[in-house]
Structure formats: C-alpha cells, structure tokens
Scaffold this motif. Structure first.
Motif, PDB file in Angstrom:
ATOM      1  N   UNK A 336     -44.319 -24.190 -19.392  1.00 45.69           N
ATOM      2  CA  UNK A 336     -45.242 -24.397 -20.504  1.00 45.69           C
ATOM      3  C   UNK A 336     -46.319 -23.321 -20.512  1.00 45.69           C
ATOM      4  N   UNK A 337     -46.678 -22.875 -21.710  1.00 51.32           N
ATOM      5  CA  UNK A 337     -47.753 -21.889 -21.818  1.00 51.32           C
ATOM      6  C   UNK A 337     -49.112 -22.599 -21.839  1.00 51.32           C
ATOM      7  N   UNK A 338     -50.141 -21.876 -21.460  1.00 53.30           N
ATOM      8  CA  UNK A 338     -51.473 -22.468 -21.361  1.00 53.30           C
ATOM      9  C   UNK A 338     -51.988 -22.974 -22.700  1.00 53.30           C
ATOM     10  N   UNK A 339     -51.623 -22.305 -23.784  1.00 54.79           N
ATOM     11  CA  UNK A 339     -52.094 -22.744 -25.094  1.00 54.79           C
ATOM     12  C   UNK A 339     -51.600 -24.142 -25.438  1.00 54.79           C
ATOM     13  N   UNK A 340     -50.320 -24.390 -25.183  1.00 57.54           N
ATOM     14  CA  UNK A 340     -49.763 -25.720 -25.444  1.00 57.54           C
ATOM     15  C   UNK A 340     -50.390 -26.760 -24.533  1.00 57.54           C
ATOM     16  N   UNK A 341     -50.549 -26.415 -23.259  1.00 61.15           N
ATOM     17  CA  UNK A 341     -51.153 -27.356 -22.325  1.00 61.15           C
ATOM     18  C   UNK A 341     -52.595 -27.673 -22.714  1.00 61.15           C
ATOM     19  N   UNK A 342     -53.337 -26.649 -23.123  1.00 57.53           N
ATOM     20  CA  UNK A 342     -54.750 -26.847 -23.464  1.00 57.53           C
ATOM     21  C   UNK A 342     -54.925 -27.779 -24.651  1.00 57.53           C
TER      22      UNK A 342
END
Length: 357
Positions: A336-342
């Motif tokens: 998962x990329x940080x943008x989606x996680x954030x």
C-alpha cells in the motif's frame, strides 16, 4: 566624573540587556486532549515534554494545558500561548488540525507542530507514528491466543488513523486464525474511562476474549481484569500495571526524540515545515514487553514479525488484500502507498459492519 559614571552606567545596562537576550529561553507550549495522568496518549506526550526539559535545562521554558476539547476551545488555548510568547507549540490531537492552521496564520513567527494531521503551512509541521505497525504485532498475538475466536476492538473516532489500526490488526489476526472475527464498538471519545469501560464490557458480553483499544485510559484493562480470562494490550503507553495479564503487550508512543530535535531546530534557526511519519524501525513506535502470559512460541513469532517490520523487510499492508466489498485493492506482493493509508476510509475484506460517518 559624572560623564564617566554615565558611560559606565550605560555600559552596564547594555551588558545586562545583551545578557538577557543571550539567555532568553525558548518557550514551548503543549496542548493536550486528555489529562497528563491518563496513562496513555497524553501521558506519553507529557513524558516527551519532560524529556525536552531534561535535555535543554534552563534554555527552555515549557507550559501545557491538559484536557482541551477539540474545536474552538483549543484555538483559544493556542492563541493565548502564542500571545504569551511561545516560540513553538505542539498540538497533540487530530481534532486540533483546523484550529492549528487558523492560529498559525495569525502568528507567522511562531512554529507549530500538529500530531496526526495532514494540513501544513510554512510555520506548521505535522508528525505521526505508524501505529498500524504495532497493530500488526498485536493482531498476530490476538489471533493466536483467542479461544472464542472473537476479538473486540474499541475505536475512538472513525478517522483514517483508527481505521488503519483496525485493518492491520485484523489482517494479521486472520493470517494465523482463519476463524477469527472482529467486533468493533465506537466510543466517540479519546479519553472517557466510563465509556471505555462500558465498551469493553459490551464486547466481553458478546464473547470477546481479547480486547484491543484505540482510546487512552486504562479502563478497558480494568474491565478485562474484572471479567477474567480476557487479554488486552496497552494503548500509547505500556500500561504495565496490568501485566502479566490481562495486558500482555502494548504499543508505546515515543515522542521524545522528535520533540527534542524540533526544539533544537527552533533554537538553531533551522526549523522548517516537514511531514514526519515514523514507525518501529525509527523508534517512534515501541512494542511493550510481551508478558509470560503469552506462550513462548507465540512470543517468538510476534517478535520476529516486529523485527521484520522494523528492518523494512515486511510491510503490514502487503497484498493480496481485498476491500470489504470484495473489490481488488492490493495484488500479490503489492504494498500500500502512503497516500492511500493516510486517507484510509474502508475496511478490508472479512470485517463486518459499516464505518460510521
């Protein structure tokens, strides 16, 4: 003679003034959402404040206001700190985000550090910890130790930080126990011992023999202890007074190194707006001692998982993972990329129930 005395007097005044400037303390304010004695989130932020004092001594002056509600009250507190000469202000709850931005606009020479938010400005930094890494370790232990196959989870507010934690814990519980179920109760508070205790009791009545929490008091630990045969995990702080059981481990927030570094940057004139998101590897997220109530084999597995995450060899959100509705999210081996996680606003496949609006 009088002229000489006058010059001497002027020199003394100038020297005192220069000395006063040289000895000016860096003033730092801390805005807390709970009481410093909550035993969890705010307690650890205040431990970090004390670490700043220990590091810099009389070069700093710190002030804090505890139990500040999110919203207009927090804006008033921040404004007063800025008016009182604060050079740096830490605002330590997600719900302070807009207030921090508003006050920062009015005081461009004051530096602000906002915990767990995402809005920045030239004089506003944001910082958070990858708590979901610790949730992965907790989920593994929970999945291995539950006998009822029901794990209870006390959520504070349905924001991405909390949803990430639920998903991470569930994914790792499910990996080691395909029969596990998660039951989630939303407390709609960060700190309210009575509500937290009630939430824990409801989950225990529904068959949960493991309780995880994203709230700040030790009340769920006490409720589990009273019930017997229920295990828990410390939240934000070690909560070791409940070890070896019901508290079998914990997530520990270690803010001190960050607070010291950011204070030093203000002193050096090198402070700039940054976005910091660190985890186990960087030491911002700690895993509390796993107690002897956890069998040695499970403890070894959990520590191996922790070490793998810390080394960067494993990411807790690694595919294949589907969303709750069955749609594809992460393919095999995809991270998962940080943008989606954030901005996470969905459950993963297998979790029942809806995320409240």
């Amino acid at each position: 003679m009088k002229l000489t005395a006058l010059f001497a007097s002027a020199a003394m005044v100038l020297g005192l003034a220069t000395g006063a400037v040289a000895q000016d303390k860096t003033k730092i304010g801390f805005v807390y959402v709970g009481p410093v004695g909550d035993g969890g989130w705010t307690y650890e932020h205040d431990q970090a404040r004390q670490a700043v004092v220990a590091e810099f001594g009389d070069k700093v002056e710190t002030v804090f206001v505890e139990s500040v509600p999110e919203g207009p009250d927090s804006e008033r507190v921040m404004t007063q700190m800025a008016l009182n000469g604060a050079d740096l202000i830490f605002t330590t709850s997600f719900g302070y985000m807009d207030s921090t931005i508003n006050v920062a606009k009015k005081f461009p020479n004051v530096k602000f550090e906002h915990a767990t938010g995402y809005k920045t400005a030239p004089n506003v930094s944001v910082y958070s910890a990858r708590f979901y890494e610790g949730r992965a370790v907790q989920g593994h232990i929970a999945g291995r130790m539950t006998k009822s196959n029901i794990v209870g989870y006390i959520g504070s507010y349905p924001i991405p930080e909390v949803i990430r934690g639920i998903n991470s814990a569930y994914i790792h519980a499910k990996k080691v126990n395909p029969d596990v179920q998660f039951k989630i109760v939303w407390a709609y508070t960060w700190f309210d011992p009575a509500k937290e205790a009630d939430a824990a009791k409801v989950l225990i009545e529904q068959g949960a023999d493991v309780i995880l929490q994203h709230t700040d008091s030790t009340a769920p630990q006490a409720a589990a202890k009273a019930a017997g045969n229920v295990i828990t995990f410390g939240q934000a702080s070690d909560m070791s007074e409940y070890a070896p059981s019901p508290r079998v481990s914990s997530i520990i927030d270690n803010w001190a190194p960050y607070y010291i570094a950011r204070t030093q940057a203000v002193m050096d004139g090198t402070w700039e707006s940054v976005n910091t998101w660190d985890g186990i590897g960087a030491g911002m997220v700690g895993i509390g001692e796993i107690s002897d109530a956890v069998p040695a084999e499970i403890k070894a597995e959990a520590l191996a998982l922790k070490d793998s995450i810390a080394a960067g060899d494993y990411h807790p959100f690694t595919g294949p993972i589907r969303k709750q509705d069955g749609s594809a999210w992460l393919a095999e081996g995809e991270v998962a990329d940080d943008g989606t996680l954030a901005g996470m606003n969905f459950y993963v496949e297998g979790i029942e129930g809806d995320i409240p609006n």
